[in-house]
Motif scaffolding. Structure first.
Motif, PDB file in Angstrom:
ATOM      1  N   ALA A   1       0.852  -1.737   0.276  1.00  0.00           N
ATOM      2  CA  ALA A   1       0.243   0.237   0.212  1.00  0.00           C
ATOM      3  C   ALA A   1       0.582   1.157  -0.690  1.00  0.00           C
ATOM      4  CB  ALA A   1      -0.905   0.045   1.150  1.00  0.00           C
ATOM      5  N   LEU A   2       2.006   1.478   0.122  1.00  0.00           N
ATOM      6  CA  LEU A   2       2.561   2.297   1.136  1.00  0.00           C
ATOM      7  C   LEU A   2       3.270   2.766  -0.169  1.00  0.00           C
ATOM      8  CD1 LEU A   2       4.790   1.480   4.499  1.00  0.00           C
ATOM      9  CD2 LEU A   2       2.561   3.294   3.631  1.00  0.00           C
ATOM     10  N   ALA A   3       4.421   1.529  -0.904  1.00  0.00           N
ATOM     11  CA  ALA A   3       5.242   1.612  -2.432  1.00  0.00           C
ATOM     12  C   ALA A   3       3.668   1.907  -3.157  1.00  0.00           C
ATOM     13  CB  ALA A   3       4.988   0.223  -2.967  1.00  0.00           C
ATOM     14  N   LEU A   4       2.371   1.894  -3.268  1.00  0.00           N
ATOM     15  CA  LEU A   4       1.517   2.063  -4.095  1.00  0.00           C
ATOM     16  C   LEU A   4       0.997   4.066  -4.071  1.00  0.00           C
ATOM     17  CD1 LEU A   4      -0.099   1.219  -6.762  1.00  0.00           C
ATOM     18  CD2 LEU A   4      -2.241   0.932  -5.050  1.00  0.00           C
ATOM     19  N   ALA A   5       0.759   4.159  -2.807  1.00  0.00           N
ATOM     20  CA  ALA A   5       0.358   6.045  -2.447  1.00  0.00           C
ATOM     21  C   ALA A   5       1.985   6.116  -2.767  1.00  0.00           C
ATOM     22  CB  ALA A   5      -0.087   5.435  -0.925  1.00  0.00           C
ATOM     23  N   HIS A   6       3.085   5.629  -2.758  1.00  0.00           N
ATOM     24  CA  HIS A   6       4.022   6.137  -3.242  1.00  0.00           C
ATOM     25  C   HIS A   6       4.382   7.147  -4.416  1.00  0.00           C
ATOM     26  CE1 HIS A   6       8.623   8.974  -2.852  1.00  0.00           C
ATOM     27  NE2 HIS A   6       8.847   7.606  -3.547  1.00  0.00           N
ATOM     28  N   ARG A   7       3.702   6.447  -5.490  1.00  0.00           N
ATOM     29  CA  ARG A   7       3.496   6.442  -6.393  1.00  0.00           C
ATOM     30  C   ARG A   7       2.755   7.521  -7.391  1.00  0.00           C
ATOM     31  NH1 ARG A   7       4.629   0.745  -7.233  1.00  0.00           N
ATOM     32  NH2 ARG A   7       2.372   0.777  -8.344  1.00  0.00           N
ATOM     33  N   GLU A   8       1.542   6.824  -6.471  1.00  0.00           N
ATOM     34  CA  GLU A   8       0.295   7.614  -6.900  1.00  0.00           C
ATOM     35  C   GLU A   8       0.124   9.365  -6.285  1.00  0.00           C
ATOM     36  OE1 GLU A   8      -2.716   4.995  -7.070  1.00  0.00           O
ATOM     37  OE2 GLU A   8      -1.556   3.504  -9.462  1.00  0.00           O
ATOM     38  N   ARG A   9       0.697   9.348  -5.248  1.00  0.00           N
ATOM     39  CA  ARG A   9       0.414  10.829  -3.973  1.00  0.00           C
ATOM     40  C   ARG A   9      -0.772  10.300  -3.792  1.00  0.00           C
ATOM     41  NH1 ARG A   9       4.862  13.783  -4.450  1.00  0.00           N
ATOM     42  NH2 ARG A   9       5.782  13.558  -7.414  1.00  0.00           N
ATOM     43  N   GLN A  10      -1.079   9.813  -3.144  1.00  0.00           N
ATOM     44  CA  GLN A  10      -2.074   9.103  -1.986  1.00  0.00           C
ATOM     45  C   GLN A  10      -1.325   9.025  -0.671  1.00  0.00           C
ATOM     46  OE1 GLN A  10      -5.321   9.928  -3.586  1.00  0.00           O
ATOM     47  NE2 GLN A  10      -5.375   7.847  -5.148  1.00  0.00           N
ATOM     48  N   HIS A  11      -2.272   9.627   0.496  1.00  0.00           N
ATOM     49  CA  HIS A  11      -2.283   8.914   1.695  1.00  0.00           C
ATOM     50  C   HIS A  11      -2.452   7.208   2.232  1.00  0.00           C
ATOM     51  CE1 HIS A  11      -2.221  12.498   3.019  1.00  0.00           C
ATOM     52  NE2 HIS A  11      -2.720  13.773   1.165  1.00  0.00           N
ATOM     53  N   VAL A  12      -2.638   6.801   3.139  1.00  0.00           N
ATOM     54  CA  VAL A  12      -2.808   5.318   3.796  1.00  0.00           C
ATOM     55  C   VAL A  12      -2.507   5.791   5.052  1.00  0.00           C
ATOM     56  CG1 VAL A  12      -1.616   3.264   3.952  1.00  0.00           C
ATOM     57  CG2 VAL A  12      -1.557   4.678   2.224  1.00  0.00           C
ATOM     58  N   ALA A  13      -3.814   5.006   5.516  1.00  0.00           N
ATOM     59  CA  ALA A  13      -3.857   5.341   7.287  1.00  0.00           C
ATOM     60  C   ALA A  13      -4.198   4.213   7.392  1.00  0.00           C
ATOM     61  CB  ALA A  13      -5.567   5.983   7.065  1.00  0.00           C
TER      62      ALA A  13
ATOM     63  N   PHE B   1      -5.936  -4.729  17.042  1.00  0.00           N
ATOM     64  CA  PHE B   1      -6.189  -4.926  15.451  1.00  0.00           C
ATOM     65  C   PHE B   1      -6.029  -3.800  14.921  1.00  0.00           C
ATOM     66  CE2 PHE B   1      -9.697  -7.276  17.863  1.00  0.00           C
ATOM     67  CZ  PHE B   1      -9.664  -8.658  16.929  1.00  0.00           C
ATOM     68  N   VAL B   2      -5.336  -3.952  13.867  1.00  0.00           N
ATOM     69  CA  VAL B   2      -4.968  -3.046  12.705  1.00  0.00           C
ATOM     70  C   VAL B   2      -5.841  -2.457  11.709  1.00  0.00           C
ATOM     71  CG1 VAL B   2      -2.598  -2.473  11.537  1.00  0.00           C
ATOM     72  CG2 VAL B   2      -2.563  -3.019  14.045  1.00  0.00           C
ATOM     73  N   VAL B   3      -5.824  -1.833  11.316  1.00  0.00           N
ATOM     74  CA  VAL B   3      -6.455  -1.440   9.938  1.00  0.00           C
ATOM     75  C   VAL B   3      -6.123  -0.367   8.678  1.00  0.00           C
ATOM     76  CG1 VAL B   3      -8.869  -0.798   8.758  1.00  0.00           C
ATOM     77  CG2 VAL B   3      -8.519  -1.890  10.912  1.00  0.00           C
ATOM     78  N   VAL B   4      -5.831  -1.286   8.057  1.00  0.00           N
ATOM     79  CA  VAL B   4      -4.841  -0.245   7.271  1.00  0.00           C
ATOM     80  C   VAL B   4      -5.958   0.189   5.695  1.00  0.00           C
ATOM     81  CG1 VAL B   4      -3.588  -0.713   5.092  1.00  0.00           C
ATOM     82  CG2 VAL B   4      -2.810  -1.551   7.188  1.00  0.00           C
ATOM     83  N   LEU B   5      -5.847   1.451   5.803  1.00  0.00           N
ATOM     84  CA  LEU B   5      -6.671   2.200   4.512  1.00  0.00           C
ATOM     85  C   LEU B   5      -5.783   2.608   3.621  1.00  0.00           C
ATOM     86  CD1 LEU B   5      -9.004   4.276   6.947  1.00  0.00           C
ATOM     87  CD2 LEU B   5      -9.185   2.003   5.893  1.00  0.00           C
ATOM     88  N   PRO B   6      -5.867   1.678   2.778  1.00  0.00           N
ATOM     89  CA  PRO B   6      -5.494   2.676   1.435  1.00  0.00           C
ATOM     90  C   PRO B   6      -5.843   3.694   0.578  1.00  0.00           C
ATOM     91  CG  PRO B   6      -5.272   0.139   0.866  1.00  0.00           C
ATOM     92  CD  PRO B   6      -6.058   0.810   1.574  1.00  0.00           C
ATOM     93  N   ASN B   7      -4.949   4.118  -0.511  1.00  0.00           N
ATOM     94  CA  ASN B   7      -5.294   5.171  -1.334  1.00  0.00           C
ATOM     95  C   ASN B   7      -6.540   6.087  -0.922  1.00  0.00           C
ATOM     96  OD1 ASN B   7      -4.035   5.147  -3.790  1.00  0.00           O
ATOM     97  ND2 ASN B   7      -5.200   3.147  -3.972  1.00  0.00           N
ATOM     98  N   LEU B   8      -5.732   6.944   0.286  1.00  0.00           N
ATOM     99  CA  LEU B   8      -6.926   7.878   0.726  1.00  0.00           C
ATOM    100  C   LEU B   8      -6.768   8.893  -0.305  1.00  0.00           C
ATOM    101  CD1 LEU B   8      -6.648   7.304   4.479  1.00  0.00           C
ATOM    102  CD2 LEU B   8      -8.741   6.458   2.761  1.00  0.00           C
ATOM    103  N   ASP B   9      -7.526   9.521  -0.336  1.00  0.00           N
ATOM    104  CA  ASP B   9      -7.685  10.626  -1.266  1.00  0.00           C
ATOM    105  C   ASP B   9      -7.089  11.811   0.187  1.00  0.00           C
ATOM    106  OD1 ASP B   9      -7.653   9.784  -3.937  1.00  0.00           O
ATOM    107  OD2 ASP B   9     -10.408  10.029  -3.632  1.00  0.00           O
TER     108      ASP B   9
END
Ligand code: C2E
Ligand code: MG
Ligand code: MG
Length: 743
Positions: free
Chosen positions: A331-343, A393-401
């Motif tokens: 998720a981090l790699a993708l967000a880095h490329r697409e300049r998105q946020h991850v929570a 518990f851990v929740v990952v939210l990829p690609n947040l605007d």
């Protein structure tokens, strides 16, 4: 009669002459060749004779020697010799021999000779000749033909039979042999001999009759019988000699096709066997194929299971830490490329430990499973919810605007847990504390993002639980502080930084002091006075609670005797025991030693334990409680009502008090639920013979309420805040006299 008599007819008497003419006419017109010889010479012949022997006319033949017609003189002599006696006897001499024409060519001639006068053969001989060359040749041809046909018949490789009116007229050897009959034995018999029974013969007749009558060829295969009764398969061809007329007979040809049929049958059987074998083999192959497919599928499933186990939490089926780190990394790699946020939302259930301790692991596990299920249900497909272990518990939210979206999800998580849970029939209310970290704001790698979300979660706990907090740099400072606190705690005992404050409790009815609870404080060199909620959990986690707790027991007993010496009437002192302390096998010894060492009476020491301790239900729980009870110390259940235990549990334990948790007392006047819970607890406790203490009584209204509800004792700010030991003597002095505690 002579050939020369011709010229003399006129000289004869008229009737004789007439006869003469008639004979001549006969001679001349006879259709056979006639010769008259005398003395071995031709006397006369008719035209036909002359023509037959190639002579121009009878006249040309006259006086020719008799030998002129024969092939050789020997021939002539021989015939003469043979004929002589016959002629002499008056018989006709008959011979058939090759004879010679005038031109030397030969032909076969049939000769009949008769003497004119047998008594005197010299008077002449009459020869009647017939050219039989063609007839004999034709006969020979016919004979040859017959022989050939016979040969064909006899040598035929099929049986040939001629029947007439159901009787065998003729058959060849092959036929006889085929059916086991001797030569000629079949002739005259009925064709029935070839059939197994009359019915079979009849059936054959019905089939063959119409075909033969119509003139067509019959062509059937029939199971016939030999003479010895054995059967054979025949191919039978037949045709009527004269269509439409059965009486003319029928020609049958019969071929033994048993071998062919057997071969055919064998072939058929072999074919069938082959078919069966092929079918069996095909089925076998199909089964093997199926088995293989199943094995492959099984192996795949096993591999998938192994993969799943390696990457998932066994209890909830959620991704485990390993898979979480993996997914977060992606998720981090993708967000880095697409300049998105991850929570990253780090979630911890509030007071889960209490539930686990009080209701047991089965209930705790069931609760965690339901929590996992609810979390999974509200998240979207690309999101990951993972269980790190325990109640984390851990929740990952990829690609947040927008980072704000994480807040929305956090709210949804809080809401999802708001509905009551019912694991194992217990209705439980669960809340969670959530910490949120964001990529890239709060970190760019999985480790720091997880750590920061964890810090934010601790902050949410500090903020009173059941809420969510975004990570702030400050929180890391807090976490660092926590670590420092732990270090400091290690040295606090030897540095004598702990002290006890005391909170009295009173009998509701009389207002008299009936107990004093010892509450620990930490006088930190830099932080000042630290309350137990900030360090007891750390002490519990690290195990430091054991020596600290021992110090508290000793200090409380010592203080009791000090007060006694100062003139305070004997009032029971209450000490809090943590779960970990309670599990120490030498607890009873520790307590007994402290009492003895400070000369403090057993009956003036009370130990407060939480519900969780009771609910753990190990055999040692009851043993420890009974040993303490035998020792004579009082036992109280602290914070009652928060640990999910039922009152019926308490029956089994030698407990003296219930202390109703202050959370119920706090809202007693405004929350009808709390009011009725408190009333119910008091009623039930009394029915079990237990005293009830209301904790956290903060005002007169609350005191009035519990008094009306029949509560025995009260503790709280309305009565007194906890105070240092030296203030207590004066405080008690201003109260009504305490009642003497009954053991
Ligand atoms: P607890 O045993 O239920 O103690 C009562 C707590 O309620 C005390 O907090 C007390 O100061 C507080 N309190 C009393 N009256 C009122 C009131 O009217 N209103 C409000 N809001 N609070 C009131 P404290 O001293 O901070 O202790 C907190 C908890 O720490 C204790 O709860 C006890 O569970 C634990 N604790 C304290 N001392 C020790 C100790 O020596 N050993 C162990 N194991 N635990 C201790
Ligand atoms: Mg207490
Ligand atoms: Mg309490």
């Amino acid at each position: 009669m002579t050939a020369t008599g011709q010229a003399n007819a006129a000289e004869m008497p008229p009737d004789q002459a007439e006869l003469m003419l008639e004979y001549r006419a006969i001679l001349e017109n006879a259709s056979v060749a006639i010769l008259f010889t005398r003395h071995s010479k031709v006397l006369h012949c008719n035209d036909r004779f002359a023509a037959m022997f190639g002579w121009a006319s009878p006249e040309e033949l006259r006086d020719q020697p008799g030998s002129v017609f024969w092939l050789s003189l020997e021939d002539y002599v021989e015939v003469g010799r043979n004929a002589g006696p016959v002629l002499a006897s008056g018989q006709a001499y008959e011979v058939e021999r090759p004879m010679r024409r005038k031109d030397g060519s030969t032909f076969l001639c049939h000769i009949v000779a008769k003497a004119v006068n047998p008594a005197a053969t010299t008077e002449g001989t009459i020869w009647i000749g017939e050219d039989v060359t063609d007839r004999r040749r034709a006969e020979e041809n016919t004979r040859q033909l017959m022989l050939q046909q016979q040969a064909i018949l006899e040598n035929a490789s099929v049986g040939i039979l001629f029947t007439q009116e159901g009787k065998i007229r003729h058959c060849n050897t092959r036929m006889e042999r085929m059916f086991g009959w001797g030569p000629g034995e079949l002739v005259g018999r009925s064709a029935r001999v070839f059939f197994a029974s009359d019915e079979d013969y009849g059936r054959f007749g019905q089939q063959a009759g119409p075909v033969l009558l119509s003139g067509n060829q019959l062509d059937v295969e029939w199971n016939n019988v030999r003479r010895d009764g054995s059967s054979l398969w025949c191919r039978i061809l037949a045709r009527a000699v004269l269509p439409g007329d059965a009486s003319q007979g029928t020609i049958w040809t019969t071929e033994d096709v048993s071998a062919r049929r057997e071969a055919q049958q064998a072939l058929l059987r072999a074919h069938e066997e082959l078919e069966i074998r092929v079918a069996e083999r095909t089925a076998e192959l199909a089964a093997t194929n199926l088995r293989l497919q199943e094995e492959v599928a099984e192996r795949q499933q096993a591999e998938e299971r192994v993969m799943h186990l390696a990457n998932h939490d066994a209890l909830t089926g959620l991704p485990n830490r390993r898979l979480l780190i993996d997914r977060l990394g992606q998720a981090l790699a993708l967000a880095h490329r697409e300049r998105q946020h991850v929570a990253i939302l780090f979630m911890d259930l509030d007071r889960f430990k209490t539930i686990n301790d009080s209701l047991g692991h089965m209930v705790g596990d069931a609760l965690l499973q339901t929590v996992a299920q609810r979390l999974s249900e509200i998240l979207r497909e690309g999101d990951t919810v993972s269980r790190l272990g325990g109640d984390e518990f851990v929740v990952v939210l990829p690609n947040l605007d927008r980072p704000k979206d994480a807040e929305r999800v956090a709210l949804k998580l809080v809401e999802a847990l708001a509905r009551p849970f019912e694991p194992g029939g217990h209705e439980l209310r669960v809340s969670a504390s959530i910490g949120i970290s964001l990529f890239p704001e709060d970190g760019t790698d999985t480790e720091s993002l997880l750590r920061n979300a964890d810090s934010a979660m601790y902050h949410a706990k500090d903020m009173g639980r059941n809420n969510y907090q975004f990570f702030l740099e400050q929180m890391n400072v807090t976490a660092a502080e926590r670590l420092r606190l732990e270090n400091d705690l290690h040295r606090a005992l030897e540095r004598r930084e702990f002290e006890l404050h005391y909170q009295p409790r009173i009998a509701v009815a009389s207002g008299a002091v009936c107990g004093i609870e010892a509450l620990i404080r930490w006088r930190h060199p830099e932080r000042g006075l630290v309350l137990p909620e900030h360090f007891i959990p750390v002490a519990e986690d690290t195990g430091l609670i054991v020596p600290i707790g021992e110090w508290v027991i000793n200090q409380a007993c010592r203080q009791g005797t000090v007060w006694g010496a100062a003139g305070l009437p004997p009032i029971p002192v209450a000490v809090n025991l943590s779960p970990r302390q309670f599990r120490q096998t030498d607890l009873v010894d520790t307590v007994a030693r402290a009492l003895e060492q400070h000369g403090w009476p057993c009956k003036l020491l009370e130990l407060e334990i939480t519900e969780g301790v009771l609910m753990q239900q190990t055999p040692d729980t009851l043993k420890t409680l009974e040993a303490l009870h035998r020792l004579g110390v009082g036992l109280a259940i602290d914070d009652f009502g928060t640990g999910y235990s039922s009152l019926s549990y308490l029956k089994r334990f030698p407990v003296d008090f219930l202390k109703i948790d202050q959370s119920f007392v706090r809202d007693i006047a405004v929350d009808p639920d709390d009011a009725s819970i408190v009333t119910a607890i008091i009623g039930l406790a009394h029915s079990l013979g237990l005293k009830v203490v209301a904790e956290g009584v903060g005002n007169a209204g609350q005191l009035d309420f519990i008094r009306n509800a029949g509560c025995d004792e009260a503790q709280g700010h309305h009565i007194s805040h906890p105070m240092p030991a030296d203030q207590l003597v004066a405080w008690v002095a201003n109260r009504p006299q305490p009642p003497v505690k009954t053991a």
